[in-house]
Scaffold this motif. Structure first.
Motif, PDB file in Angstrom:
ATOM      1  N   UNK A  52      -1.695  37.663  13.016  1.00 48.70           N
ATOM      2  CA  UNK A  52      -2.195  35.988  13.209  1.00 48.70           C
ATOM      3  C   UNK A  52      -0.964  35.544  14.145  1.00 48.70           C
ATOM      4  N   UNK A  53      -0.520  36.093  14.653  1.00 51.38           N
ATOM      5  CA  UNK A  53       0.833  35.578  15.398  1.00 51.38           C
ATOM      6  C   UNK A  53       0.169  34.528  16.480  1.00 51.38           C
ATOM      7  N   UNK A  54      -1.156  34.693  17.141  1.00 53.08           N
ATOM      8  CA  UNK A  54      -1.770  33.647  18.071  1.00 53.08           C
ATOM      9  C   UNK A  54      -2.573  32.579  17.256  1.00 53.08           C
ATOM     10  N   UNK A  55      -2.572  32.816  16.124  1.00 56.05           N
ATOM     11  CA  UNK A  55      -3.595  31.826  15.308  1.00 56.05           C
ATOM     12  C   UNK A  55      -2.698  30.499  14.712  1.00 56.05           C
ATOM     13  N   UNK A  56      -2.923  29.546  15.186  1.00 56.61           N
ATOM     14  CA  UNK A  56      -1.973  28.315  14.947  1.00 56.61           C
ATOM     15  C   UNK A  56      -2.163  27.910  13.678  1.00 56.61           C
ATOM     16  N   UNK A  57      -3.491  28.446  12.906  1.00 59.45           N
ATOM     17  CA  UNK A  57      -3.647  27.904  11.430  1.00 59.45           C
ATOM     18  C   UNK A  57      -2.592  28.461  10.471  1.00 59.45           C
ATOM     19  N   UNK A  58      -1.945  29.859  11.086  1.00 60.07           N
ATOM     20  CA  UNK A  58      -1.126  30.378   9.945  1.00 60.07           C
ATOM     21  C   UNK A  58       0.445  29.911  10.406  1.00 60.07           C
ATOM     22  N   UNK A  59       0.639  28.897  11.048  1.00 57.29           N
ATOM     23  CA  UNK A  59       2.188  28.447  10.853  1.00 57.29           C
ATOM     24  C   UNK A  59       2.315  27.540  10.027  1.00 57.29           C
ATOM     25  N   UNK A  60       3.766  27.262   9.713  1.00 56.33           N
ATOM     26  CA  UNK A  60       3.870  26.541   8.430  1.00 56.33           C
ATOM     27  C   UNK A  60       3.540  25.085   8.398  1.00 56.33           C
ATOM     28  N   UNK A  61       3.449  24.392   9.590  1.00 61.89           N
ATOM     29  CA  UNK A  61       3.200  23.081   9.769  1.00 61.89           C
ATOM     30  C   UNK A  61       1.584  23.028   9.524  1.00 61.89           C
ATOM     31  N   UNK A  62       0.822  23.747   9.930  1.00 61.66           N
ATOM     32  CA  UNK A  62      -0.574  23.647   9.729  1.00 61.66           C
ATOM     33  C   UNK A  62      -0.579  24.135   8.221  1.00 61.66           C
ATOM     34  N   UNK A  63      -0.282  25.121   7.611  1.00 68.10           N
ATOM     35  CA  UNK A  63      -0.481  25.585   6.177  1.00 68.10           C
ATOM     36  C   UNK A  63       0.075  24.335   5.217  1.00 68.10           C
ATOM     37  N   UNK A  64       1.041  23.534   5.599  1.00 66.09           N
ATOM     38  CA  UNK A  64       1.576  22.570   4.907  1.00 66.09           C
ATOM     39  C   UNK A  64       0.243  21.425   4.747  1.00 66.09           C
TER      40      UNK A  64
END
Length: 182
Positions: free
Chosen positions: A151-163
């Motif tokens: 999921x490297x290129x999936x911005x949904x799985x970045x910390x800011x998005x997950x928060x």
């Protein structure tokens, strides 16, 4: 990498690859465990972090700025990252004054991966990441078989998005990868 902060002697290029796992690693594989609380500061690229080692109780506090890679960039080069280490008092002051969304997780070191086991509304999410010094190392990395999807290129799985995500959103995101959130 061009862009704000490029060439800075304080910022470094962040190279990482992220993967979904269906479960936490076996305890015997874990070399270190840390409890992490992140606050993603509203309207900024800043993250306030508290890290506590489970075995020793030792704590660290950081203020991090992440400048994302330019739009359209894919792969392990995530952008630029700068860390500022804080005293307990500095951390407490910023925690009291900076609004943001929080994310809590346990980070398990299972070389070559750091495995994040989330709690709260993200309970059931297990993400692994590997960090790299060079683009070549990132490109040639072969993830362990426990990694179900990259999921490297999936911005949904970045910390800011997950928060900012709720449980329903997470359920849908995982379903996109064929995973079921229990």
């Amino acid at each position: 990498m061009a862009g704000p902060g490029a060439g800075s002697r304080y910022a470094r290029v962040e190279r990482e690859r992220r993967f979904l796992l269906d479960r936490a690693p076996e305890p015997g594989a874990v070399t270190c465990a840390r409890l992490i609380t992140d606050r993603y500061v509203d309207g900024t690229r800043l993250r306030l972090r508290h890290v506590e080692r489970i075995d020793t109780g030792e704590c660290a506090h950081k203020l991090t700025q992440k400048i994302p890679a330019p739009p359209g960039t894919t792969g392990p080069e995530q952008g630029l990252i700068t860390n500022l280490y804080l005293s307990v008092d500095e951390y407490a002051l910023l925690l009291d004054t900076l609004p943001g969304r929080e994310l809590t997780k346990t980070r398990l070191s299972v070389p070559p991966l750091g495995v994040d086991v989330f709690d709260g509304r993200l309970l059931g999410l297990v993400l692994a990441e590997a960090e790299f010094e060079s683009a070549e190392d990132a490109e040639t990395f072969v993830p362990p078989t426990s990694c179900l999807a990259e999921v490297t290129d999936d911005p949904r799985f970045t910390g800011g998005s997950l928060a900012r995500a709720d449980r329903g959103q997470l359920r849908g995101w995982l379903a996109d990868y064929g995973l079921v959130l229990t």
